[in-house]
Design a protein around this motif. Structure first.
Motif, PDB file in Angstrom:
ATOM      1  N   UNK A 129     -13.537 -14.759 -11.040  1.00 38.66           N
ATOM      2  CA  UNK A 129     -14.403 -15.383 -12.351  1.00 38.66           C
ATOM      3  C   UNK A 129     -13.545 -15.209 -13.527  1.00 38.66           C
ATOM      4  N   UNK A 130     -12.796 -14.142 -13.616  1.00 37.64           N
ATOM      5  CA  UNK A 130     -12.160 -13.905 -14.958  1.00 37.64           C
ATOM      6  C   UNK A 130     -10.651 -13.816 -15.219  1.00 37.64           C
ATOM      7  N   UNK A 131     -10.148 -14.864 -14.320  1.00 42.12           N
ATOM      8  CA  UNK A 131      -8.646 -15.179 -14.659  1.00 42.12           C
ATOM      9  C   UNK A 131      -8.296 -15.577 -15.846  1.00 42.12           C
ATOM     10  N   UNK A 132      -9.039 -16.442 -16.463  1.00 40.39           N
ATOM     11  CA  UNK A 132      -8.521 -17.000 -17.817  1.00 40.39           C
ATOM     12  C   UNK A 132      -7.071 -17.573 -17.727  1.00 40.39           C
ATOM     13  N   UNK A 133      -6.473 -17.280 -18.983  1.00 40.85           N
ATOM     14  CA  UNK A 133      -5.138 -17.774 -19.435  1.00 40.85           C
ATOM     15  C   UNK A 133      -4.163 -16.612 -18.516  1.00 40.85           C
ATOM     16  N   UNK A 134      -4.554 -15.465 -18.717  1.00 40.58           N
ATOM     17  CA  UNK A 134      -3.562 -14.188 -18.372  1.00 40.58           C
ATOM     18  C   UNK A 134      -3.907 -13.742 -16.989  1.00 40.58           C
ATOM     19  N   UNK A 135      -4.758 -14.174 -16.122  1.00 45.10           N
ATOM     20  CA  UNK A 135      -4.914 -14.055 -14.814  1.00 45.10           C
ATOM     21  C   UNK A 135      -5.585 -12.472 -14.495  1.00 45.10           C
ATOM     22  N   UNK A 136      -6.301 -12.303 -13.559  1.00 43.01           N
ATOM     23  CA  UNK A 136      -6.855 -10.967 -13.195  1.00 43.01           C
ATOM     24  C   UNK A 136      -5.796 -10.236 -12.270  1.00 43.01           C
ATOM     25  N   UNK A 137      -5.706  -9.039 -12.428  1.00 41.11           N
ATOM     26  CA  UNK A 137      -4.753  -7.981 -11.678  1.00 41.11           C
ATOM     27  C   UNK A 137      -5.609  -7.099 -10.861  1.00 41.11           C
ATOM     28  N   UNK A 138      -5.257  -6.940  -9.605  1.00 44.60           N
ATOM     29  CA  UNK A 138      -5.512  -5.713  -8.682  1.00 44.60           C
ATOM     30  C   UNK A 138      -4.096  -5.016  -8.528  1.00 44.60           C
ATOM     31  N   UNK A 139      -4.121  -3.832  -9.024  1.00 46.77           N
ATOM     32  CA  UNK A 139      -3.071  -2.808  -8.865  1.00 46.77           C
ATOM     33  C   UNK A 139      -3.478  -1.629  -8.073  1.00 46.77           C
ATOM     34  N   UNK A 140      -2.573  -1.689  -6.686  1.00 44.56           N
ATOM     35  CA  UNK A 140      -2.788  -0.936  -5.624  1.00 44.56           C
ATOM     36  C   UNK A 140      -1.761   0.338  -5.839  1.00 44.56           C
ATOM     37  N   UNK A 141      -2.050   1.679  -5.810  1.00 46.33           N
ATOM     38  CA  UNK A 141      -1.275   2.652  -5.792  1.00 46.33           C
ATOM     39  C   UNK A 141      -1.035   3.258  -4.439  1.00 46.33           C
ATOM     40  N   UNK A 142       0.176   2.665  -3.798  1.00 46.34           N
ATOM     41  CA  UNK A 142       0.344   3.340  -2.395  1.00 46.34           C
ATOM     42  C   UNK A 142       1.215   4.528  -2.684  1.00 46.34           C
ATOM     43  N   UNK A 143       2.446   4.541  -1.994  1.00 43.43           N
ATOM     44  CA  UNK A 143       3.197   6.028  -2.188  1.00 43.43           C
ATOM     45  C   UNK A 143       4.572   5.743  -1.438  1.00 43.43           C
ATOM     46  N   UNK A 144       5.752   6.205  -1.828  1.00 43.80           N
ATOM     47  CA  UNK A 144       6.923   6.191  -1.263  1.00 43.80           C
ATOM     48  C   UNK A 144       6.694   6.501   0.433  1.00 43.80           C
ATOM     49  N   UNK A 145       5.767   7.257   0.761  1.00 44.19           N
ATOM     50  CA  UNK A 145       5.520   7.793   2.191  1.00 44.19           C
ATOM     51  C   UNK A 145       5.198   6.714   2.778  1.00 44.19           C
ATOM     52  N   UNK A 146       4.714   5.360   2.426  1.00 49.20           N
ATOM     53  CA  UNK A 146       4.696   4.147   3.270  1.00 49.20           C
ATOM     54  C   UNK A 146       6.020   3.299   3.489  1.00 49.20           C
ATOM     55  N   UNK A 147       7.174   3.833   2.912  1.00 56.46           N
ATOM     56  CA  UNK A 147       8.266   3.433   2.898  1.00 56.46           C
ATOM     57  C   UNK A 147       9.248   4.210   3.920  1.00 56.46           C
ATOM     58  N   UNK A 148       9.001   5.544   3.725  1.00 54.90           N
ATOM     59  CA  UNK A 148       9.600   6.438   4.616  1.00 54.90           C
ATOM     60  C   UNK A 148       8.554   7.629   4.956  1.00 54.90           C
ATOM     61  N   UNK A 149       7.963   7.397   6.212  1.00 57.93           N
ATOM     62  CA  UNK A 149       7.040   8.287   6.552  1.00 57.93           C
ATOM     63  C   UNK A 149       7.552   9.672   6.860  1.00 57.93           C
ATOM     64  N   UNK A 150       6.902  10.693   6.144  1.00 62.00           N
ATOM     65  CA  UNK A 150       7.388  12.172   6.388  1.00 62.00           C
ATOM     66  C   UNK A 150       6.546  12.957   7.449  1.00 62.00           C
ATOM     67  N   UNK A 151       7.020  13.722   8.349  1.00 60.85           N
ATOM     68  CA  UNK A 151       6.432  14.645   9.034  1.00 60.85           C
ATOM     69  C   UNK A 151       5.407  15.436   8.313  1.00 60.85           C
ATOM     70  N   UNK A 152       4.197  15.900   8.912  1.00 69.70           N
ATOM     71  CA  UNK A 152       3.409  16.862   8.610  1.00 69.70           C
ATOM     72  C   UNK A 152       2.285  15.955   7.304  1.00 69.70           C
ATOM     73  N   UNK A 153       2.586  14.602   7.253  1.00 69.53           N
ATOM     74  CA  UNK A 153       1.948  13.857   6.388  1.00 69.53           C
ATOM     75  C   UNK A 153       1.292  12.550   7.213  1.00 69.53           C
ATOM     76  N   UNK A 154       1.066  12.770   8.694  1.00 67.20           N
ATOM     77  CA  UNK A 154       1.011  11.659   9.443  1.00 67.20           C
ATOM     78  C   UNK A 154      -0.539  10.861   8.710  1.00 67.20           C
TER      79      UNK A 154
END
Length: 266
Positions: A129-154
């Protein structure tokens, strides 16, 4: 994305990337609800927000608890506009999976994955309901570990990969609605969350990560890799030939395990 005069929620706003993003939004006239577990750190962020030219409210909540979602909704119910949601809050516990307690597994799942899903679900009507002229934003902070999964961080890798897939699905689901969904992949960053591990990973300044985020949003990017440029070759290699990445990591497993055995922010 036009980030001027945003009205939104920043989770994990008491420190690190969450605090820095809040201050950047404040510098463009933002009015923010700062959510986190510690009143003292949130109050400090609020002071910095106001010094940067924005305004802030604070909400002390552990987003790993289901009732916290209702508390966020109640806090923004009086607002006419909610056009920004920064899903940044997260925690980590490193170590071998069989040595990780069930409570720590559940804590990572609840805060890193369930909380952003449930908070987004609950706030979507206001964001739409708040998109207006600029649009709404959902910004999710993932991690580099989603690109290269590291051992001991399963478990951590599973939750952050889930956030990445969630963002991709929601980007497609919300196409054409005026709600922009972007996912950020920071690498090792110089924050309190990283203080209890001793791996030989170069930690980027928070300012460099946030600069990448702002540049990505300015370019209307949906996938923002906020890591050191020299890591990008490894990301690509992991996508095309992951066994080569295995071969590079496995010889150092014992040293890595020793370096991250105390890595915990829960």
């Amino acid at each position: 994305m036009d980030l001027n005069n945003r009205h939104g929620i920043v989770t994990g706003a008491g420190q690190g990337i969450g605090r820095a993003l809040a201050v950047e939004l404040a510098g463009q006239g933002g009015h923010l609800l700062l959510v986190g577990r510690t009143e003292e750190t949130l109050t400090e962020t609020a002071k910095r927000v106001e010094a940067a030219g924005g305004t802030a409210e604070i909400l002390v909540q552990d987003l790993g608890r289901p009732e916290a979602i209702d508390a966020v909704l109640a806090a923004v119910e009086p607002w006419d506009t909610v056009d920004t949601l920064v899903n940044n809050a997260g925690n980590v516990r490193a170590g071998r999976l069989e040595e990780t307690t069930a409570a720590d597994v559940q804590s990572m799942i609840d805060l890193n994955l369930v909380a952003p899903l449930q908070l987004t679900r609950a706030l979507l009507p206001k964001l739409r309901a708040s998109t207006g002229e600029s649009g709404s934003l959902i910004l999710n902070i993932s991690s580099e570990i989603a690109l290269v999964a590291m051992p001991f961080y399963a478990v951590y890798a599973a939750t952050k990969s889930g956030v990445a897939a969630f963002g991709e699905a929601m980007r497609r689901e919300l196409s054409g609605t005026g709600v922009h969904v972007a996912t950020v992949y920071p690498g090792a960053t110089d924050t309190d969350m990283m203080a209890s591990q001793n791996a030989d990973w170069e930690r980027r300044p928070v300012s460099a990560v946030v600069a990448d985020v702002l540049a990505g949003l300015a370019a209307d990017e949906h996938e923002i890799t906020a890591t050191a440029p020299e890591a990008h070759d490894t990301h690509r290699l992991n996508a095309t030939d992951p066994l080569k990445v295995d071969a590079a990591i496995v010889p150092g497993l014992d040293d890595l395990e020793a370096a991250v055995k105390d890595h915990r922010s829960i």
